[in-house]
Design a protein around this motif. Structure first.
Motif, PDB file in Angstrom:
ATOM      1  N   MET A   1       0.857  -1.203   0.000  1.00  0.00           N
ATOM      2  CA  MET A   1       0.000   0.000   0.000  1.00  0.00           C
ATOM      3  C   MET A   1       0.888   1.247   0.000  1.00  0.00           C
ATOM      4  N   PRO A   3       0.584   5.232   0.360  1.00  0.00           N
ATOM      5  CA  PRO A   3      -0.382   6.297   0.653  1.00  0.00           C
ATOM      6  C   PRO A   3      -0.447   7.351  -0.451  1.00  0.00           C
ATOM      7  N   VAL A  74      -7.894   0.807   4.167  1.00  0.00           N
ATOM      8  CA  VAL A  74      -8.573   0.529   5.441  1.00  0.00           C
ATOM      9  C   VAL A  74      -9.102   1.848   6.008  1.00  0.00           C
ATOM     10  N   ALA A  75      -9.821   1.715   7.113  1.00  0.00           N
ATOM     11  CA  ALA A  75     -10.320   2.867   7.874  1.00  0.00           C
ATOM     12  C   ALA A  75     -11.029   3.879   6.955  1.00  0.00           C
ATOM     13  N   ASP A  77     -10.092   5.545   4.372  1.00  0.00           N
ATOM     14  CA  ASP A  77      -9.888   5.304   2.937  1.00  0.00           C
ATOM     15  C   ASP A  77     -10.901   4.273   2.430  1.00  0.00           C
ATOM     16  N   ARG A  79     -13.738   3.490   3.907  1.00  0.00           N
ATOM     17  CA  ARG A  79     -15.101   4.058   4.004  1.00  0.00           C
ATOM     18  C   ARG A  79     -15.387   4.981   2.822  1.00  0.00           C
TER      19      ARG A  79
ATOM     20  N   GLN B 230      -2.612  -6.319   6.793  1.00  0.00           N
ATOM     21  CA  GLN B 230      -3.715  -7.104   6.245  1.00  0.00           C
ATOM     22  C   GLN B 230      -3.781  -8.467   6.915  1.00  0.00           C
ATOM     23  N   PHE B 262      -9.932  -1.613  12.068  1.00  0.00           N
ATOM     24  CA  PHE B 262      -9.548  -1.453  10.662  1.00  0.00           C
ATOM     25  C   PHE B 262     -10.607  -0.743   9.817  1.00  0.00           C
ATOM     26  N   THR B 263     -11.773  -0.495  10.384  1.00  0.00           N
ATOM     27  CA  THR B 263     -12.765   0.261   9.614  1.00  0.00           C
ATOM     28  C   THR B 263     -13.007   1.636  10.209  1.00  0.00           C
ATOM     29  N   ASN B 264     -12.952   1.714  11.524  1.00  0.00           N
ATOM     30  CA  ASN B 264     -13.241   2.996  12.159  1.00  0.00           C
ATOM     31  C   ASN B 264     -12.420   3.159  13.434  1.00  0.00           C
ATOM     32  N   PRO B 265     -11.097   3.307  13.275  1.00  0.00           N
ATOM     33  CA  PRO B 265     -10.266   3.459  14.480  1.00  0.00           C
ATOM     34  C   PRO B 265     -10.638   4.720  15.245  1.00  0.00           C
ATOM     35  N   GLU B 271      -5.363   5.569  12.944  1.00  0.00           N
ATOM     36  CA  GLU B 271      -5.827   5.809  11.571  1.00  0.00           C
ATOM     37  C   GLU B 271      -4.635   6.113  10.659  1.00  0.00           C
ATOM     38  N   ILE B 274      -2.446   2.783  10.206  1.00  0.00           N
ATOM     39  CA  ILE B 274      -2.978   1.669   9.402  1.00  0.00           C
ATOM     40  C   ILE B 274      -3.248   2.088   7.960  1.00  0.00           C
ATOM     41  N   THR B 275      -3.410   3.405   7.737  1.00  0.00           N
ATOM     42  CA  THR B 275      -3.607   3.843   6.356  1.00  0.00           C
ATOM     43  C   THR B 275      -2.263   4.168   5.683  1.00  0.00           C
ATOM     44  N   GLY B 276      -1.186   3.891   6.385  1.00  0.00           N
ATOM     45  CA  GLY B 276       0.147   4.046   5.801  1.00  0.00           C
ATOM     46  C   GLY B 276       0.625   5.479   5.731  1.00  0.00           C
ATOM     47  N   ARG B 277       0.008   6.359   6.523  1.00  0.00           N
ATOM     48  CA  ARG B 277       0.394   7.766   6.424  1.00  0.00           C
ATOM     49  C   ARG B 277       1.500   8.161   7.393  1.00  0.00           C
TER      50      ARG B 277
END
Lengths: 221, 279
Positions: A1, A3, A74-75, A77, A79, B230, B262-265, B271, B274-277
């Motif tokens: 992944m 970003p 995920v999260a 992104d 949604r 993942q 993983f959907t709504n931290p 966030e 896990i989103t790689g930021r």
């Protein structure tokens, strides 16, 4: 992944949704305008051009699937992509409603007008405004703006009530108007559904921002 | 030391036996801290780990994930200058209690490492029963039974039952890792710790280990450290996110159901990670 790559693709998806939104908005405005002017040629164009909107929906859907498969979002992104997947279905259905109005114009043909159209264009203005604002809220991630859109649906519902009562009166008074009145009622119903679908988009914006599914608008229809 | 679940010997004292009727593998970590010399690697970590479920520990490199994992079965203190403080309660018994025996602790809390490490000079069979033999078990029938059961539980039996006497080192990487899992299972642990168990494996072998982890959670409490987000999302029921604080010690930022994390931290730092930021 990555970003950077994911962000680029998410921006691209957003641009695509806005583009599709403007295509749909234009179709709604033109369909009601053509109805007012009994412009059969424009109505035929709207019906023909609906396939472009359908294609746009599938194109965006494919892009979403590709982003999920390759970028593992995920999260928020994830949604956002789920929101887009839902929003494009609503947009596509809105365009179908516009197409429905165009078909009604063809059905009305050169039958004399039942009455000057006032409330129906007003419903179209409100519905288009809700659509525009819902897509603005998607860009600005403004959940308060999204909630206001849901509240505004009551105004469209009230206009629909008014149109319904008025057309019913026509039908009761003069059965010869039943065909034309029914066509106009279908038109109003299409617009009422467009407004409802705008609230669906607004709900998706709330989901995107908060991560929680909310049914903020309970339409009376 | 208190013992909440057993009428007899504690699960972790030297008086206990390998096959003692311990509890369900519930783990409660209270205010755990770990040091390497003067450097504090883990700070004030408290966590209640659900028994018979998979808990993933995620976080950027150097945030203390593996140190935390090694503290759970007292492997951390094996390193020179390393020490830990706080409590780790296995079924109510503190593995750091003064009378707790680290050897017994490690029998009840097994571990699988990043790189498969079968004993190279031993056969597949001997690898699996090495711990039991070391514990003095000589009964061949019992060893045979444990070897088969452990290899079956590790989903390896069908692949190696005709080469039990071959060297464990001759197996493929994925098979070697499952052999190490079988070796850990042979000791009948309540808890299985896994430190990046798939990082040296190809996707097919990784997938087999992940299937195995899902299978094993019915009978074992599993804690897995992974860099692969993942993988954490795929195999775990709960996820804990660790991050370095301003003193460069690992702290728990967020802990919750994996599906939510993983959907709504709930924490911005989770966030972002896990989103790689960042990280």
């Amino acid at each position: 992944m990555s970003p950077v790559e994911l962000d680029r693709r998410l921006r691209e998806l957003q641009t695509d949704v806005l583009l599709m939104g403007s295509m749909v908005e234009k179709a709604i405005e033109r369909s009601v305008d053509a109805l007012k002017r009994r412009d059969l040629e424009t109505s035929r164009q709207i019906i023909e051009q609906d396939t472009q909107i359908d294609h746009k929906r599938f194109e965006i859907e494919e892009k979403c699937i590709e982003v999920i498969a390759t970028q593992e979002p995920v999260a928020r992104d994830l949604r956002q992509i789920v929101a887009v997947l839902n929003i494009i279905v609503d947009l596509e259905r809105m365009a179908d409603h516009a197409e429905g109005i165009a078909k009604i114009t063809l059905l009305l043909g050169d039958h004399p007008p039942l009455k000057p159209l006032i409330d129906i264009p007003r419903m179209a203005d409100l519905a288009c405004d809700m659509l525009r604002r819902s897509l603005d809220a998607l860009v600005t991630l403004d959940q308060e703006a999204a909630r206001r859109i849901c509240a505004d649906d009551d105004e469209v519902d009230a206009l629909y009530d008014q149109v319904y009562r008025e057309l019913l009166t026509f039908m009761i008074t003069d059965p010869k108007t039943i065909d034309r009145a029914t066509y106009l009622l279908w038109t109003a119903h299409n617009l009422e559904r467009i407004a409802d679908r705008s609230t669906n988009i607004a709900e998706r914006v709330i989901f995107l921002v908060t991560g929680k599914m909310e049914n903020t608008n309970v339409s009376r229809y | 030391m208190s013992n909440n679940n057993n009428d007899g010997a504690s699960a972790v004292t030297s008086a206990g036996t390998v096959h003692s009727e311990a509890g369900h593998g519930s783990l409660v970590v209270e205010d755990l801290q770990a040091w390497y010399g003067r450097f504090r690697a883990v700070a004030n970590l408290s966590l209640t780990i659900t028994p018979r479920a998979v808990t993933a520990i995620i976080g950027p490199s150097g945030c203390g994930k593996s140190t935390f994992l090694r503290c759970i079965n007292r492997m951390h203190e094996v390193a020179r200058g390393a020490r830990a403080a706080g409590k780790v309660l296995l079924d109510g018994d503190d593995v750091y209690a003064p009378d707790a025996d680290p050897v017994q602790v490690r029998r009840h809390i097994g571990m699988v490492f990043q790189k498969p490490n079968p004993f190279p000079m031993m056969s597949v069979y001997d690898n699996v029963v090495a711990g039991l033999k070391l514990a003095g078990v000589k009964n061949r029938a019992m060893l045979d039974e444990v070897a088969e059961r452990s290899l079956r539980r590790a989903a390896l039996w069908d692949e190696v039952n005709d080469k039990l006497n071959n060297s464990g080192a001759a197996l493929s990487g994925g098979q070697q890792q499952r052999l190490c899992i079988a070796r850990a299972l042979a000791m009948e642990p309540q808890v299985l710790l896994m430190d990046e168990p798939c990082s040296a494996l190809d996707p097919v072998a990784t997938s087999k280990i992940e299937d195995l982890i899902r299978e094993l959670r019915q009978n074992y409490t599993i804690v897995i450290v992974t860099h692969n987000m993942q993988q954490a999302a795929r195999v775990s029921d709960h996820t804990a996110f660790l991050l370095l604080d301003e003193d460069r010690a690992g702290r728990l930022v967020e802990y919750g159901p994996t599906s939510q994390l993983f959907t709504n931290p709930q924490d911005r730092r989770t966030e972002d990670y896990i989103t790689g930021r960042f990280g």
